[in-house]
Scaffold this active site. Structure first.
Site, PDB file in Angstrom:
ATOM      1  NE  ARG A  38     -21.470  23.049  -5.696  1.00  0.00           N
ATOM      2  CZ  ARG A  38     -21.912  22.595  -4.549  1.00  0.00           C
ATOM      3  NH1 ARG A  38     -22.032  21.306  -4.344  1.00  0.00           N
ATOM      4  NH2 ARG A  38     -22.234  23.415  -3.574  1.00  0.00           N
ATOM      5  CG  ASP A  74     -11.743  28.251  -3.625  1.00  0.00           C
ATOM      6  OD1 ASP A  74     -12.771  28.701  -4.149  1.00  0.00           O
ATOM      7  OD2 ASP A  74     -11.239  28.752  -2.599  1.00  0.00           O
ATOM      8  CE1 TYR A 151     -12.635  33.944   2.712  1.00  0.00           C
ATOM      9  CE2 TYR A 151     -10.881  34.909   1.403  1.00  0.00           C
ATOM     10  CZ  TYR A 151     -12.231  34.702   1.632  1.00  0.00           C
ATOM     11  OH  TYR A 151     -13.169  35.258   0.812  1.00  0.00           O
TER      12      TYR A 151
HETATM   13  O1  CP3 Z   1     -13.211  31.934 -12.234  1.00  0.00           O
HETATM   14  C1  CP3 Z   1     -13.461  30.710 -12.226  1.00  0.00           C
HETATM   15  O2  CP3 Z   1     -14.439  30.228 -12.815  1.00  0.00           O
HETATM   16  C2  CP3 Z   1     -12.461  29.771 -11.553  1.00  0.00           C
HETATM   17  C3  CP3 Z   1     -12.789  29.260 -10.297  1.00  0.00           C
HETATM   18  C4  CP3 Z   1     -12.677  30.062  -9.004  1.00  0.00           C
HETATM   19  C5  CP3 Z   1     -13.446  29.716  -7.887  1.00  0.00           C
HETATM   20  N1  CP3 Z   1     -13.035  30.472  -6.830  1.00  0.00           N
HETATM   21  C6  CP3 Z   1     -14.483  28.677  -7.885  1.00  0.00           C
HETATM   22  C7  CP3 Z   1     -15.500  28.705  -6.823  1.00  0.00           C
HETATM   23  C8  CP3 Z   1     -11.850  31.116  -8.622  1.00  0.00           C
HETATM   24  C9  CP3 Z   1     -10.880  31.910  -9.466  1.00  0.00           C
HETATM   25  C10 CP3 Z   1     -12.071  31.349  -7.228  1.00  0.00           C
HETATM   26  C11 CP3 Z   1     -11.326  32.373  -6.457  1.00  0.00           C
HETATM   27  C12 CP3 Z   1     -11.723  32.630  -5.078  1.00  0.00           C
HETATM   28  N2  CP3 Z   1     -12.179  31.723  -4.151  1.00  0.00           N
HETATM   29  C13 CP3 Z   1     -11.636  33.888  -4.445  1.00  0.00           C
HETATM   30  C14 CP3 Z   1     -11.090  35.145  -5.055  1.00  0.00           C
HETATM   31  C15 CP3 Z   1     -11.997  35.802  -6.012  1.00  0.00           C
HETATM   32  C16 CP3 Z   1     -13.326  36.271  -5.511  1.00  0.00           C
HETATM   33  O3  CP3 Z   1     -14.297  36.039  -6.216  1.00  0.00           O
HETATM   34  O4  CP3 Z   1     -13.386  36.928  -4.462  1.00  0.00           O
HETATM   35  C17 CP3 Z   1     -12.082  33.741  -3.126  1.00  0.00           C
HETATM   36  C18 CP3 Z   1     -12.177  34.828  -2.085  1.00  0.00           C
HETATM   37  C19 CP3 Z   1     -12.411  32.364  -2.950  1.00  0.00           C
HETATM   38  C20 CP3 Z   1     -12.892  31.699  -1.720  1.00  0.00           C
HETATM   39  C21 CP3 Z   1     -14.246  31.180  -1.922  1.00  0.00           C
HETATM   40  N3  CP3 Z   1     -14.552  30.024  -2.615  1.00  0.00           N
HETATM   41  C22 CP3 Z   1     -15.468  31.749  -1.486  1.00  0.00           C
HETATM   42  C23 CP3 Z   1     -15.587  33.048  -0.716  1.00  0.00           C
HETATM   43  C24 CP3 Z   1     -16.488  30.894  -1.907  1.00  0.00           C
HETATM   44  C25 CP3 Z   1     -17.965  30.976  -1.563  1.00  0.00           C
HETATM   45  C26 CP3 Z   1     -18.653  31.871  -2.485  1.00  0.00           C
HETATM   46  C27 CP3 Z   1     -19.946  31.275  -2.955  1.00  0.00           C
HETATM   47  O5  CP3 Z   1     -20.352  31.654  -4.064  1.00  0.00           O
HETATM   48  O6  CP3 Z   1     -20.541  30.468  -2.245  1.00  0.00           O
HETATM   49  C28 CP3 Z   1     -15.903  29.844  -2.643  1.00  0.00           C
HETATM   50  C29 CP3 Z   1     -16.597  28.747  -3.332  1.00  0.00           C
HETATM   51  C30 CP3 Z   1     -16.463  28.708  -4.817  1.00  0.00           C
HETATM   52  N4  CP3 Z   1     -15.280  28.864  -5.479  1.00  0.00           N
HETATM   53  C31 CP3 Z   1     -17.507  28.452  -5.758  1.00  0.00           C
HETATM   54  C32 CP3 Z   1     -16.903  28.421  -7.018  1.00  0.00           C
HETATM   55  C33 CP3 Z   1     -17.569  28.113  -8.338  1.00  0.00           C
HETATM   56  C34 CP3 Z   1     -18.973  28.169  -5.428  1.00  0.00           C
HETATM   57  C35 CP3 Z   1     -19.024  26.745  -4.976  1.00  0.00           C
HETATM   58  C36 CP3 Z   1     -20.317  26.068  -5.170  1.00  0.00           C
HETATM   59  O7  CP3 Z   1     -20.613  25.610  -6.284  1.00  0.00           O
HETATM   60  O8  CP3 Z   1     -21.031  25.933  -4.170  1.00  0.00           O
END
Ligand code: CP3
Length: 335
Positions: A38, A74, A151
């Site tokens: 990252r 995502d 969202y």
């Molecule tokens: O499980 C896995 O490893 C697969 C990858 C995965 C991600 N997002 C990667 C991610 C999956 C299955 C998701 C699903 C997802 N994304 C959901 C549903 C499940 C849940 O946990 O609620 C939702 C609501 C999202 C939308 C989303 N994407 C949010 C709310 C965020 C921010 C959260 C944060 O930690 O900052 C993301 C970003 C995101 N999606 C990250 C990852 C690894 C963090 C990104 C980073 O590295 O900055």
């Protein structure tokens, strides 16, 4: 039994040697190797470059003896493909613009060419399926229609339940049509299992869940039946478990606040369950993790059809040694 046989046996409630184990959001910032990746690429780039997506997908598998991989992507690329702009700002979470703020805005949404808009995803799934051992199942995923509507309206879906119920249904229909194609695309590209993250649908009452979430999730599952098994996840799902059990999903993923005994009593023999360790457990010590994981295993007892997982996504402050303790405890049958 290899991991794929074990995982599919769990989904379809067939006999297995032990429950399989994986973690929601298992690739992510709690892993130093992910933080390194990252530091060189932003999150959207990681998802949209198939080579990088596969690298992130594989990171947790290289460290832990997990029974499944989940493609690194995502849920919010679906609203993006429908015409909203997706951004992730540090500390702020995701943002979709322009926001859908009134029923009039629905006409601005498009029906995307899914093959073109999600080529990055089908390429990532194809590559991941080739690179990861065929003994490990690969999970593809989408967001649930209600969760995506939440969202897309910037947290106003619940307001629309009262204010604009017909327009909300129209939005949910539009999202559902796209999701069916995105599920089928991942399955054709090699995904063995599909998880639907309807994370926020538990904010609805049982009545409203049955009107504004369940019919759309059920439609995705019915129309994409060839892609089963399906795992359906909702946070705060205790009050809607009965309804979720009729969605057509083979597995329901349970949050940590719902007792596993209650969940088993509600769903009976209809579906398998996944969960439901508290993500905060992974901030403690390997010894405590082992104790709590063993406790969960003994509650499940000999019931067929359980996948050990967290009750929501892993926290970024989780300790890798606690993840290892969780996985190893499952592998060693609680010992
Ligand atoms: O499980 C896995 O490893 C697969 C990858 C995965 C991600 N997002 C990667 C991610 C999956 C299955 C998701 C699903 C997802 N994304 C959901 C549903 C499940 C849940 O946990 O609620 C939702 C609501 C999202 C939308 C989303 N994407 C949010 C709310 C965020 C921010 C959260 C944060 O930690 O900052 C993301 C970003 C995101 N999606 C990250 C990852 C690894 C963090 C990104 C980073 O590295 O900055």
């Amino acid at each position: 039994m290899n991991s794929k046989e074990r995982f599919l046996a769990a989904c379809f409630r067939k006999p297995y040697d032990r429950p399989p184990v994986w973690l929601m959001r298992q690739a992510g910032r709690y892993l130093p190797e992910y933080r390194l990746l990252r530091s060189r690429h932003d999150f959207i780039e990681l998802c949209k470059n198939p080579e990088l997506s596969v690298e992130a997908t594989m990171q947790p598998l290289e460290r832990f003896r997990l029974d499944a991989a989940i493609i690194f992507s995502d849920i919010l690329f679906v609203p993006e493909a429908m015409g909203q702009t997706l951004t992730f700002n540090e500390g702020e979470g995701p943002r979709l613009s322009p926001v859908i703020s009134s029923p009039d805005d629905l006409s601005g949404l498009k029906k995307p060419d899914v093959l073109a808009a999600f080529k990055f995803l089908s390429d990532a799934v194809t590559r991941a399926r080739k690179k990861i051992s065929p003994d490990i199942p690969l999970i593809g995923f989408v967001g649930g229609p209600y969760t995506l509507a939440k969202y897309m309206t910037r947290d106003n879906a619940k307001g629309w339940v009262r204010k604009h119920p017909e327009a909300l249904k129209e939005l949910l229909e539009k999202i559902t049509d796209v999701l069916i194609d995105v599920v089928e695309l991942q399955s054709r590209s090699g995904a063995d299992v599909i998880q639907i993250f309807d994370t926020w649908a538990g904010e609805l009452s049982d009545d409203d869940y049955k009107k504004f979430a369940l019919p759309y999730v059920s439609k995705v599952i019915a129309e994409a039946k060839a892609c089963e098994p399906f795992i359906l996840y909702c946070r705060k799902c205790g009050h809607i478990l009965e309804a979720m059990a009729s969605s057509g999903a083979q597995v329901l993923s349970i949050d940590p606040e719902t007792s596993i005994e209650d969940a088993i009593a509600i769903v009976g023999e209809r579906v398998a369950l996944q969960g439901n360790l508290d993500p905060k457990l992974l901030l403690t010590t390997p010894g405590f993790v082992k104790q709590e994981t063993s406790r969960l295993l003994s509650k499940i007892g000999g019931r067929r059809g359980h996948i050990i997982n967290l009750g929501h996504g892993i926290l970024q402050t989780s300790l890798p040694e606690c993840v290892e303790a969780m996985v190893d405890t499952v592998i060693h049958g609680g010992k």
